[in-house]
Motif scaffolding. Sequence first.
Motif, PDB file in Angstrom:
ATOM      1  N   VAL A   1       0.845  -1.203   0.000  1.00  0.00           N
ATOM      2  CA  VAL A   1       0.000   0.000   0.000  1.00  0.00           C
ATOM      3  C   VAL A   1       0.874   1.245   0.000  1.00  0.00           C
ATOM      4  N   ASN A   2       1.927   1.236   0.793  1.00  0.00           N
ATOM      5  CA  ASN A   2       2.813   2.401   0.873  1.00  0.00           C
ATOM      6  C   ASN A   2       3.590   2.649  -0.418  1.00  0.00           C
ATOM      7  N   ARG A   3       3.654   1.670  -1.288  1.00  0.00           N
ATOM      8  CA  ARG A   3       4.345   1.826  -2.579  1.00  0.00           C
ATOM      9  C   ARG A   3       3.427   2.355  -3.670  1.00  0.00           C
ATOM     10  N   LEU A   4       2.142   2.466  -3.382  1.00  0.00           N
ATOM     11  CA  LEU A   4       1.196   2.988  -4.377  1.00  0.00           C
ATOM     12  C   LEU A   4       1.429   4.475  -4.597  1.00  0.00           C
ATOM     13  N   GLU A   5       0.945   4.976  -5.733  1.00  0.00           N
ATOM     14  CA  GLU A   5       1.017   6.415  -5.969  1.00  0.00           C
ATOM     15  C   GLU A   5       0.180   7.120  -4.899  1.00  0.00           C
ATOM     16  N   GLU A   6       0.499   8.365  -4.636  1.00  0.00           N
ATOM     17  CA  GLU A   6      -0.076   9.108  -3.501  1.00  0.00           C
ATOM     18  C   GLU A   6      -1.597   9.051  -3.435  1.00  0.00           C
ATOM     19  N   ARG A   7      -2.276   9.322  -4.524  1.00  0.00           N
ATOM     20  CA  ARG A   7      -3.756   9.360  -4.511  1.00  0.00           C
ATOM     21  C   ARG A   7      -4.320   7.986  -4.155  1.00  0.00           C
ATOM     22  N   HIS A   8      -3.793   6.952  -4.792  1.00  0.00           N
ATOM     23  CA  HIS A   8      -4.284   5.594  -4.529  1.00  0.00           C
ATOM     24  C   HIS A   8      -3.971   5.173  -3.089  1.00  0.00           C
ATOM     25  N   ARG A   9      -2.770   5.496  -2.633  1.00  0.00           N
ATOM     26  CA  ARG A   9      -2.372   5.161  -1.258  1.00  0.00           C
ATOM     27  C   ARG A   9      -3.339   5.810  -0.261  1.00  0.00           C
ATOM     28  N   SER A  10      -3.642   7.066  -0.456  1.00  0.00           N
ATOM     29  CA  SER A  10      -4.555   7.772   0.449  1.00  0.00           C
ATOM     30  C   SER A  10      -5.944   7.149   0.442  1.00  0.00           C
ATOM     31  N   ILE A  11      -6.426   6.823  -0.740  1.00  0.00           N
ATOM     32  CA  ILE A  11      -7.762   6.213  -0.865  1.00  0.00           C
ATOM     33  C   ILE A  11      -7.793   4.874  -0.124  1.00  0.00           C
TER      34      ILE A  11
ATOM     35  N   MET B   1     -13.857   6.104   8.380  1.00  0.00           N
ATOM     36  CA  MET B   1     -13.974   6.827   7.116  1.00  0.00           C
ATOM     37  C   MET B   1     -15.044   6.172   6.236  1.00  0.00           C
ATOM     38  N   THR B   2     -16.092   6.904   5.941  1.00  0.00           N
ATOM     39  CA  THR B   2     -17.139   6.410   5.045  1.00  0.00           C
ATOM     40  C   THR B   2     -16.887   6.944   3.635  1.00  0.00           C
ATOM     41  N   TRP B   3     -17.586   6.372   2.680  1.00  0.00           N
ATOM     42  CA  TRP B   3     -17.437   6.820   1.299  1.00  0.00           C
ATOM     43  C   TRP B   3     -17.898   8.272   1.167  1.00  0.00           C
ATOM     44  N   ASP B   4     -18.930   8.629   1.895  1.00  0.00           N
ATOM     45  CA  ASP B   4     -19.422  10.019   1.830  1.00  0.00           C
ATOM     46  C   ASP B   4     -18.371  10.998   2.349  1.00  0.00           C
ATOM     47  N   ILE B   5     -17.717  10.646   3.440  1.00  0.00           N
ATOM     48  CA  ILE B   5     -16.658  11.511   3.979  1.00  0.00           C
ATOM     49  C   ILE B   5     -15.509  11.600   2.981  1.00  0.00           C
ATOM     50  N   MET B   6     -15.194  10.475   2.338  1.00  0.00           N
ATOM     51  CA  MET B   6     -14.110  10.465   1.355  1.00  0.00           C
ATOM     52  C   MET B   6     -14.462  11.324   0.141  1.00  0.00           C
TER      53      MET B   6
ATOM     54  N   GLU C   1     -16.197  14.026   0.140  1.00  0.00           N
ATOM     55  CA  GLU C   1     -15.939  15.411   0.548  1.00  0.00           C
ATOM     56  C   GLU C   1     -14.441  15.691   0.641  1.00  0.00           C
ATOM     57  N   LYS C   2     -13.716  14.744   1.229  1.00  0.00           N
ATOM     58  CA  LYS C   2     -12.280  14.945   1.434  1.00  0.00           C
ATOM     59  C   LYS C   2     -11.528  15.113   0.113  1.00  0.00           C
ATOM     60  N   TYR C   3     -11.850  14.279  -0.871  1.00  0.00           N
ATOM     61  CA  TYR C   3     -11.119  14.292  -2.144  1.00  0.00           C
ATOM     62  C   TYR C   3     -11.835  15.104  -3.239  1.00  0.00           C
ATOM     63  N   HIS C   4     -13.019  15.592  -2.939  1.00  0.00           N
ATOM     64  CA  HIS C   4     -13.794  16.379  -3.892  1.00  0.00           C
ATOM     65  C   HIS C   4     -14.040  15.609  -5.184  1.00  0.00           C
ATOM     66  N   VAL C   5     -14.450  14.357  -5.025  1.00  0.00           N
ATOM     67  CA  VAL C   5     -14.755  13.505  -6.174  1.00  0.00           C
ATOM     68  C   VAL C   5     -16.059  12.760  -5.907  1.00  0.00           C
ATOM     69  N   SER C   6     -16.572  12.123  -6.942  1.00  0.00           N
ATOM     70  CA  SER C   6     -17.808  11.348  -6.807  1.00  0.00           C
ATOM     71  C   SER C   6     -17.516   9.957  -6.246  1.00  0.00           C
ATOM     72  N   ARG C   7     -18.575   9.281  -5.859  1.00  0.00           N
ATOM     73  CA  ARG C   7     -18.464   7.892  -5.381  1.00  0.00           C
ATOM     74  C   ARG C   7     -17.879   7.011  -6.483  1.00  0.00           C
ATOM     75  N   THR C   8     -18.265   7.256  -7.701  1.00  0.00           N
ATOM     76  CA  THR C   8     -17.759   6.492  -8.842  1.00  0.00           C
ATOM     77  C   THR C   8     -16.247   6.669  -8.983  1.00  0.00           C
TER      78      THR C   8
END
Length: 161
Positions: A98-108, A117-122, A124-131
């Motif tokens: 997991v720590n070797r993943l690119e930053e965005r993927h690692r954070s997700i 952490m719920t999908w709804d909170i995520m 908001e955090k990343y400013h992206v859709s559930r998809t």
Amino acid sequence: MTAETMMKEYRSLKRELSVTGFQLQRFEGISESEMIESMLYSHHEGERVQTSTLSDKTAGIAVNYRKIMERENDGWYVFLFRRYMFLKEELEFFEYAVNRLEERHRSIIKDLLDEEMTWDIMMEKYHVSRTMISKYRKAALKDLDKQYELRDKQVEAYVLG
């Protein structure tokens, strides 16, 4: 184990690792002397010591029982140790991958592993859709699977080599 399985089982494996480590640290088993004393020297008030061959049979039973208890204690300890080492290795590899993943993927992935952490909170955090979170998750799992495949190939090469 696959990356997806680790994602699903991560929290329960962490708990199991903790419990198994606790059991190993506090492992005592039954000692030889306790076993022999309990079988040979225990007697109730007013009992006489018997001087027949029956006590030899009792001693033989005690020694056999001690061997069985040692074998059981050893078997249980070995099981706990092997399980602990397996869990530790799997969790450490997963966390490393997991720590070797690119930053965005690692954070997700780290956020998905977090119980709070719920999908709804995520979203908001990343400013992206559930998809989009789902797409990041799939991409991260694909990268993780590549790392698992590499590890499996290394093990296979060692075993066959």
